[in-house]
Design a protein around this motif. Structure first.
Motif, PDB file in Angstrom:
ATOM      1  N   VAL A  73      45.778  65.825  73.937  1.00 45.56           N
ATOM      2  CA  VAL A  73      44.924  64.808  73.323  1.00 45.56           C
ATOM      3  C   VAL A  73      45.004  64.928  71.808  1.00 45.56           C
ATOM      4  CG1 VAL A  73      42.606  63.840  73.178  1.00 45.56           C
ATOM      5  CG2 VAL A  73      43.348  64.995  75.282  1.00 45.56           C
ATOM      6  N   TYR A  74      45.412  63.832  71.166  1.00 42.31           N
ATOM      7  CA  TYR A  74      45.379  63.778  69.702  1.00 42.31           C
ATOM      8  C   TYR A  74      44.184  62.923  69.291  1.00 42.31           C
ATOM      9  CZ  TYR A  74      46.356  62.202  64.964  1.00 42.31           C
ATOM     10  OH  TYR A  74      46.248  61.908  63.628  1.00 42.31           O
ATOM     11  N   SER A  75      43.283  63.492  68.488  1.00 36.97           N
ATOM     12  CA  SER A  75      42.077  62.773  68.096  1.00 36.97           C
ATOM     13  C   SER A  75      41.855  62.857  66.593  1.00 36.97           C
ATOM     14  CB  SER A  75      40.855  63.345  68.827  1.00 36.97           C
ATOM     15  OG  SER A  75      39.664  62.734  68.356  1.00 36.97           O
ATOM     16  N   GLU A  76      41.574  61.705  65.997  1.00 37.77           N
ATOM     17  CA  GLU A  76      41.196  61.648  64.586  1.00 37.77           C
ATOM     18  C   GLU A  76      39.681  61.694  64.417  1.00 37.77           C
ATOM     19  OE1 GLU A  76      44.811  58.883  62.775  1.00 37.77           O
ATOM     20  OE2 GLU A  76      42.859  57.962  63.199  1.00 37.77           O
ATOM     21  N   LEU A  77      38.960  61.879  65.506  1.00 35.62           N
ATOM     22  CA  LEU A  77      37.516  61.671  65.475  1.00 35.62           C
ATOM     23  C   LEU A  77      36.693  62.946  65.429  1.00 35.62           C
ATOM     24  CD1 LEU A  77      37.422  58.876  68.195  1.00 35.62           C
ATOM     25  CD2 LEU A  77      37.795  58.642  65.744  1.00 35.62           C
ATOM     26  N   ASN A  78      37.308  64.098  65.640  1.00 33.71           N
ATOM     27  CA  ASN A  78      36.524  65.328  65.600  1.00 33.71           C
ATOM     28  C   ASN A  78      37.387  66.505  65.175  1.00 33.71           C
ATOM     29  OD1 ASN A  78      38.066  66.179  67.756  1.00 33.71           O
ATOM     30  ND2 ASN A  78      36.470  65.944  69.279  1.00 33.71           N
ATOM     31  N   TYR A  79      36.750  67.655  65.063  1.00 36.39           N
ATOM     32  CA  TYR A  79      37.444  68.860  64.633  1.00 36.39           C
ATOM     33  C   TYR A  79      37.746  69.808  65.793  1.00 36.39           C
ATOM     34  CZ  TYR A  79      32.796  70.862  65.189  1.00 36.39           C
ATOM     35  OH  TYR A  79      31.595  71.262  65.716  1.00 36.39           O
ATOM     36  N   LYS A  80      37.337  69.449  66.981  1.00 33.96           N
ATOM     37  CA  LYS A  80      37.530  70.336  68.130  1.00 33.96           C
ATOM     38  C   LYS A  80      39.017  70.439  68.474  1.00 33.96           C
ATOM     39  CE  LYS A  80      33.216  71.188  69.693  1.00 33.96           C
ATOM     40  NZ  LYS A  80      32.669  72.492  70.075  1.00 33.96           N
ATOM     41  N   ARG A  81      39.466  71.622  68.724  1.00 31.78           N
ATOM     42  CA  ARG A  81      40.863  71.862  69.078  1.00 31.78           C
ATOM     43  C   ARG A  81      40.933  72.865  70.232  1.00 31.78           C
ATOM     44  NH1 ARG A  81      40.882  67.891  66.808  1.00 31.78           N
ATOM     45  NH2 ARG A  81      41.846  67.313  64.829  1.00 31.78           N
ATOM     46  N   PHE A 102      43.382  69.671  73.293  1.00 31.31           N
ATOM     47  CA  PHE A 102      43.274  68.896  72.060  1.00 31.31           C
ATOM     48  C   PHE A 102      44.197  69.476  71.002  1.00 31.31           C
ATOM     49  CE2 PHE A 102      39.861  67.451  74.510  1.00 31.31           C
ATOM     50  CZ  PHE A 102      39.447  66.234  74.000  1.00 31.31           C
ATOM     51  N   VAL A 103      45.035  68.600  70.446  1.00 28.79           N
ATOM     52  CA  VAL A 103      46.117  69.010  69.551  1.00 28.79           C
ATOM     53  C   VAL A 103      45.569  69.514  68.222  1.00 28.79           C
ATOM     54  CG1 VAL A 103      48.130  68.183  68.275  1.00 28.79           C
ATOM     55  CG2 VAL A 103      47.701  67.366  70.598  1.00 28.79           C
ATOM     56  N   ASP A 104      46.113  70.614  67.751  1.00 30.04           N
ATOM     57  CA  ASP A 104      45.802  71.145  66.426  1.00 30.04           C
ATOM     58  C   ASP A 104      46.728  70.463  65.425  1.00 30.04           C
ATOM     59  OD1 ASP A 104      45.289  72.518  64.135  1.00 30.04           O
ATOM     60  OD2 ASP A 104      45.665  74.509  64.947  1.00 30.04           O
ATOM     61  N   THR A 105      46.158  69.603  64.567  1.00 31.68           N
ATOM     62  CA  THR A 105      46.994  68.851  63.623  1.00 31.68           C
ATOM     63  C   THR A 105      47.586  69.725  62.527  1.00 31.68           C
ATOM     64  OG1 THR A 105      44.980  68.280  62.400  1.00 31.68           O
ATOM     65  CG2 THR A 105      45.805  66.670  64.000  1.00 31.68           C
ATOM     66  N   ASN A 106      47.182  70.983  62.462  1.00 29.15           N
ATOM     67  CA  ASN A 106      47.795  71.918  61.513  1.00 29.15           C
ATOM     68  C   ASN A 106      48.934  72.718  62.145  1.00 29.15           C
ATOM     69  OD1 ASN A 106      46.021  71.336  59.329  1.00 29.15           O
ATOM     70  ND2 ASN A 106      44.432  72.541  60.354  1.00 29.15           N
ATOM     71  N   ASP A 107      49.156  72.441  63.415  1.00 27.42           N
ATOM     72  CA  ASP A 107      50.186  73.171  64.142  1.00 27.42           C
ATOM     73  C   ASP A 107      51.586  72.702  63.740  1.00 27.42           C
ATOM     74  OD1 ASP A 107      51.933  73.237  66.956  1.00 27.42           O
ATOM     75  OD2 ASP A 107      50.695  75.018  66.601  1.00 27.42           O
TER      76      ASP A 107
END
Length: 598
Positions: A73-81, A102-107
């Motif tokens: 899951v890629y989400s722009e709506l929260n910080y949960k990873r 939930f995808v870590d966008t810093n990964d």
């Protein structure tokens, strides 16, 4: 201004008992059973009144994997990873044999995928329609109508969201790429009052103070109360208010909330939309409502009523300060009213309650059958499009919606034999104690808050009708056992009697009301030539706002405002606000009733 008849009608539509309504009028530590079986057979467990989740259709059962599948899951709506755990993770696994990651966008893998133009996400949750269009162009999201995906596995959505589906297709190339958030089941529905001045009514009553005639009267009232309020629950100093400013917000959040609460305007890009005259006003226009609210908070600061550490605090820290009783006043009901009015405070005869002044104007939002601006899509390259569509459709069902809001069915909530939605004792506990730990006998473990869905995406508005219930909405305050089967705490009844009303909504309906008409307008990203202006202006406004709030004198305040306006004008303020006025025109023209659905 609306006449008394209209106000009474709105009051009935909006009427919701206090969310702080509770199961008893004392401070007993025993569990409060909000709904219990009435017949001897039911008490003996021979004929349970509760049902499990509705069985999945044969089409969906046929695609449930034998081995557990991990969906990204890629989400722009929260910080949960990370992996969705807790009670919600367990429900999704039990129903669909799926694990949500939930995808870590810093990964590193995330950046490599984006750079290579690949999308290995199964679900994509985006913050705006403009972002959706961008992802469509990149080929990241799937057409939900392809291969009969939507018609076979989107039955709940197809049945109940026809206007939202039509509007979503209209925003793109005629295909359905995502489901919007905050959808209303039908027209003529209204949200509750979200922004209004709340005050520690127990202290106000104790000191026999006069209600405010105008906005600045709150300052003298709060000063009197603060000098005599003592300490917070944890022994900390008490202030009039603690302010906050979200990193994603263009304006100072607390000041923008005050504009909504005092003047009934909706925040709109770099300013506000007036629902009555259907026009846009820039935040830094001369004598704007935003500047008036900045001045109000500055007067509070100079009176020693603003927490001096506000600027350093996150939203959670501010919320916790309200829950601890460190503040006497708030204009955002989620912070003041909802955070402070716990079972313990109410039982101890302490309560935050609305207190309006003479010429205040409240904002009431009409719910939208077209939904909101956020979208939930399915990734173009997912290996499990049917499974993803089935999960999304379940989330859009009544069972899925109530579960996302309140917890597991049959444990936290359920339907009674008459089809009424009822809150059960664990759900009541979780409503007022987010860290409530599930009992082992419930079949779930861990705390309610830790197990809550990571999506931060509400498909159905909480204030819209639940078609599966007996006339209730998804808002727990409208449920039968939260209204008629309980008694308020004594302090709640005293507030209602003192104001001669039956609910908070009826009280707030007695002021001026601006009704924000339903429209199909979606937030747009600024044109490229204005985007750099907008970023710089946001910094100027937020920094200048804090400086204005913390000004030590009226002269310094006026100087800060003047400097902020001058800097903004040099940084494209006029160009951006001119664009905002054009967008406000489109907003007015996008009334949802213009849609004709076959």
């Amino acid at each position: 201004m609306r006449n008394d008849c209209v106000k009474r009608c709105l009051s009935l539509v909006l009427c919701a008992v206090f969310l702080c309504v509770s199961g008893c009028g004392n401070s007993s530590e025993e569990s409060i059973y909000l709904y219990s079986p009435k017949t001897e057979e039911e008490q003996n467990g021979t004929d349970s009144i509760y049902a499990s989740y509705k069985p999945l259709s044969e089409e969906v059962l046929a695609i449930i994997p034998e081995e557990t599948v991990t969906l990204k899951v890629y989400s722009e709506l929260n910080y949960k990873r990370g992996v969705q755990g807790g009670w919600f993770g367990q429900i999704i696994k039990d129903l669909f044999n799926v694990e949500l990651k939930f995808v870590d966008t810093n990964d590193r893998d995330y950046f490599q995928s984006v750079k290579a133009g690949r999308c290995d996400w199964d679900f994509i949750l985006l913050k705006s329609h403009d972002r959706l269009k961008d992802y469509i162009e990149k080929g990241f999201v799937r057409d939900l109508g392809e291969d009969d995906l939507f018609s076979k596995y989107g039955t709940n959505i197809n049945k109940n969201m026809k206007v939202a589906i039509y509007a979503s297709k209209r925003e793109t190339d005629g295909k359905l790429y995502g489901i919007p958030n905050e959808v209303a089941y039908k027209d003529s529905e209204y949200a509750g009052f979200e922004y209004h001045p709340d005050i520690r009514w127990d202290l106000f009553r104790r000191f026999h103070l006069e209600e405010p005639e105008e906005m600045d009267d709150y300052i003298s009232i709060l000063s009197f109360m603060r000098d005599r309020a003592g300490e917070s629950d944890s022994g900390k100093e008490i202030y009039g208010a603690t302010l906050y400013s979200g990193t994603e917000d263009v304006l100072n959040s607390s000041v923008a909330d005050a504009v909504k609460a005092f003047y009934g305007y909706e925040d709109f890009y770099l300013g506000f939309f007036n629902p009555r005259y259907r026009t846009f006003y820039g935040a830094l226009d001369d004598n704007s409502e935003y500047i008036k609210c900045l001045e109000f908070y500055n007067k509070m600061y100079r009176a020693g009523l603003i927490n001096p550490k506000s600027r350093e605090m996150s939203y959670k820290m501010v919320y916790d300060s309200y829950a601890d009783g460190q503040n006497l006043f708030c204009v955002n009901s989620e912070l003041g009213y909802a955070a402070y009015n716990t079972i313990e405070h109410l039982a101890d005869e302490k309560m935050m309650a609305p207190m309006t002044f003479k010429n205040q104007t409240n904002l009431v939002r009409s719910l939208k059958t077209v939904g909101g601006d956020q979208t939930w899509s399915i990734g173009r390259d997912t290996e499990y499009p049917e499974l993803c569509m089935a999960i999304l459709d379940w989330m859009a069902s009544a069972d899925g919606t109530l579960t996302a809001y309140y917890g597991p069915k049959g444990v936290c909530w359920d339907y009674d034999v008459n089809g009424n939605t009822v809150l059960l004792n664990p759900g009541f506990e979780a409503l007022y104690h987010p860290n409530y730990q599930f009992d082992m006998n419930s079949g779930f473990s861990g705390s309610f808050s830790e197990g809550a869905p990571y999506f931060s995406f509400n498909i159905w508005s909480k204030d819209t009708e639940n078609p599966e219930s007996n006339g209730q909405t998804y808002n727990v305050s409208t449920w039968i056992n939260m209204k008629s089967n309980q008694q308020n705490y004594e302090i709640e009844n005293e507030w209602l009697e003192d104001h001669d009303v039956e609910s908070e909504a009826e009280y707030l309906s007695q002021t001026n009301i601006y009704v924000l008409a339903p429209d199909a307008y979606v937030i747009h990203e600024l044109p490229e030539e204005l985007a750099s202006y907008y970023t710089k202006l946001s910094y100027i406004v937020k920094e200048g706002s804090w400086r204005a709030i913390y000004a030590e004198s009226e002269e310094e305040f006026n100087e800060v405002i003047k400097d902020m306006q001058t800097s903004a004008l040099k940084s494209g303020y006029k160009e951006v606000t001119d664009w905002c006025r054009i967008e406000a025109y489109y907003k007015v023209q996008s009334n949802i009733y213009s849609y004709l659905i076959d």
